[in-house]
Design a protein around this motif. Structure first.
Motif, short mmCIF file in Angstrom:
data_model
loop_
_atom_site.label_atom_id
_atom_site.label_comp_id
_atom_site.label_asym_id
_atom_site.label_seq_id
_atom_site.Cartn_x
_atom_site.Cartn_y
_atom_site.Cartn_z
N THR A 1 17.55 17.98 11.34
CA THR A 1 18.08 16.75 12.15
C THR A 1 17.50 16.04 11.89
OG1 THR A 1 18.18 17.95 14.33
CG2 THR A 1 20.41 18.12 12.79
N GLN A 2 16.33 15.58 11.72
CA GLN A 2 14.95 14.77 11.70
C GLN A 2 14.78 13.95 10.58
OE1 GLN A 2 13.00 13.61 14.90
NE2 GLN A 2 12.61 12.01 13.59
N ILE A 3 15.36 12.79 9.97
CA ILE A 3 15.56 11.70 8.86
C ILE A 3 14.00 11.94 8.35
CG2 ILE A 3 15.39 9.90 7.87
CD1 ILE A 3 17.08 9.39 10.16
N CYS A 4 13.62 12.89 7.51
CA CYS A 4 12.63 13.05 6.72
C CYS A 4 12.48 13.26 5.49
CB CYS A 4 11.92 14.31 6.95
SG CYS A 4 13.52 15.73 5.99
N GLY A 5 12.76 11.16 4.85
CA GLY A 5 13.22 11.42 3.20
C GLY A 5 14.76 11.30 2.54
N ASP A 6 13.92 10.68 1.49
CA ASP A 6 15.44 10.41 0.52
C ASP A 6 17.28 11.77 0.51
OD1 ASP A 6 14.00 11.33 -0.91
OD2 ASP A 6 14.58 10.32 -3.34
N ARG A 7 15.84 12.77 0.24
CA ARG A 7 16.16 13.86 0.48
C ARG A 7 16.84 14.91 1.95
NH1 ARG A 7 18.08 15.23 -4.33
NH2 ARG A 7 17.99 17.63 -3.73
N HIS A 8 17.05 14.17 2.48
CA HIS A 8 16.26 14.31 4.17
C HIS A 8 17.95 15.71 4.76
CE1 HIS A 8 17.38 14.94 9.04
NE2 HIS A 8 18.75 14.58 8.21
N GLY A 9 19.48 15.20 3.58
CA GLY A 9 20.06 15.71 3.79
C GLY A 9 20.51 17.34 2.66
N TYR A 10 19.32 17.35 1.92
CA TYR A 10 19.49 18.72 0.98
C TYR A 10 18.79 19.59 1.81
CZ TYR A 10 22.25 15.02 -1.68
OH TYR A 10 22.98 13.63 -1.68
N MET A 11 18.59 19.69 2.39
CA MET A 11 17.02 20.69 3.10
C MET A 11 17.94 21.35 4.47
SD MET A 11 14.12 18.91 4.88
CE MET A 11 13.25 20.37 5.70
N PRO A 12 19.22 22.44 4.02
CA PRO A 12 20.31 23.20 4.60
C PRO A 12 18.99 24.62 5.02
CG PRO A 12 20.90 23.62 2.75
CD PRO A 12 19.79 22.95 2.23
N ILE A 13 19.68 25.14 6.29
CA ILE A 13 19.35 26.62 7.18
C ILE A 13 20.17 27.21 6.38
CG2 ILE A 13 18.37 27.04 8.77
CD1 ILE A 13 17.47 24.18 9.96
N GLU A 14 19.46 28.47 6.06
CA GLU A 14 20.63 29.58 5.69
C GLU A 14 20.15 31.20 7.19
OE1 GLU A 14 23.47 32.45 2.79
OE2 GLU A 14 22.49 30.84 2.55
#
Length: 332
Positions: free
Chosen positions: A253-266
């Motif tokens: 939930t912290q904007i961390c670069g261009d693939r921020h939305g592609y590092m989910p947690i399971e």
């Protein structure tokens, strides 16, 4: 055996998301909007633990830890308070608009001060904020750190994936990457499922240490009531005690670069016996990919998608095609 941590709980009445909603509805029955707290859609979703989002799901995901349940109840209470304040202000504005319109009040009063009203509109908001602050600080400090944890998990945020380490079980850092869109199958969820999830036991007090390897990330798993920033050079701490077996999802939930939305947690919560077998197999497996071998044999996960070539552009950047050795490499 009674969990000693529960004596610190602020609200012991919370058994599940449905009970929380019913409690709030009873407690604030005098308020007009209290009925909206326990909507049918929210109740049906609360009966399921894990598994990701559901169609027509309302409200926050049902909590699988005591902290998450407390946060859900607190959220419902704030919703009621805000709704009552909004309705009161709306009613007051409507009344003054009608009562003091030009036709009904041709000679307006020139009064500019009223001591009683000024005291009330100053004191009441202060009292409301105090009433909100007390349970807020209680939850904040209760969720801060665990006393005498049974297990420690180290979480490290990278661009753009997570790595996990279980030092007590001698499970070294392993990487957790997003499953590419063209390889989603079975019960996997697009943008939420990963190749190697974090595996933890239920009914165990787990200390979670969170840090970052490059930029600031944020590890959020709402059903577990956990959210901490992953800051490079800093070790943040929180804890969780999962009460129900299941699969729980989260995201950075912290904007961390261009693939921020592609590092989910399971996170997969299993029984203590299954967790022990999983750890033992990770440590002693003779397979080239020990993590895959343990997940397939103990958790029943299907990795056949890994053997197929990826058609998704940029899959290498997401780490989906990394070798088993690199996935299990220790990053220290």
């Amino acid at each position: 055996m009674v969990n000693p941590l529960k004596r610190f709980a602020v609200w012991r009445f919370v058994d599940n998301g449905v009970a929380a909603s019913r409690f709030v509805a009873r407690r604030f029955a005098a308020f007009p909007m209290a009925a909206f707290v326990a909507l049918p859609g929210s109740a049906s979703a609360a009966e399921q633990f894990g598994g990701g989002p559901h169609e027509w799901q309302l409200n926050l995901p049902p909590g699988a830890t005591i902290v998450a349940k407390q946060l859900n109840v607190f959220n419902d209470q704030l919703l009621v308070i805000m709704t009552v304040i909004a309705l009161f202000v709306l009613g007051l504005m409507a009344y003054t608009t009608v009562r003091f319109r030009r036709g009904a009040n041709p000679n307006p009063s020139r009064t500019t001060h009223n001591t009683l009203i000024e005291v009330i509109w100053t004191a009441v908001p202060v009292l409301i904020l105090v009433a909100i602050a007390i349970p807020s600080f209680r939850i904040l400090y209760y969720a801060d750190r665990a006393e005498k944890p049974d297990l420690t998990v180290k979480v490290t945020g990278h661009q753009w994936y997570w790595s996990y380490e279980l030092p007590d079980q001698r499970v070294e850092d392993y990487l957790s990457n997003l499953v590419p869109d063209d390889k989603i199958s079975g019960d996997q969820i697009r943008l939420l499922s990963v190749d190697y999830p974090l595996v933890v036991p239920v009914d165990t007090t787990i200390q979670v240490l969170i840090t970052g390897a490059d930029v600031i990330h944020s590890w959020l798993v709402a059903p577990l009531g956990v959210q901490k920033s992953a800051v490079p050079g800093r070790l943040n701490e929180t804890w969780m005690r999962v009460e129900n077996e299941g699969t729980y999802y989260g995201q950075c939930t912290q904007i961390c670069g261009d693939r921020h939305g592609y590092m989910p947690i399971e996170v997969i919560a299993v029984s203590k016996d299954k967790f022990t077998r999983w750890v033992d197999l990770v440590q002693h497996s003779t397979a080239k990919d020990k993590m895959r071998d343990a997940n397939e044999k103990v958790l029943g996960m299907d990795y056949s998608w890994m053997d197929k070539p990826s058609k998704t552009a940029g899959s290498d950047a997401a780490g989906s095609s990394a070798s088993p050795e690199s996935r299990l490499a220790v990053s220290r």
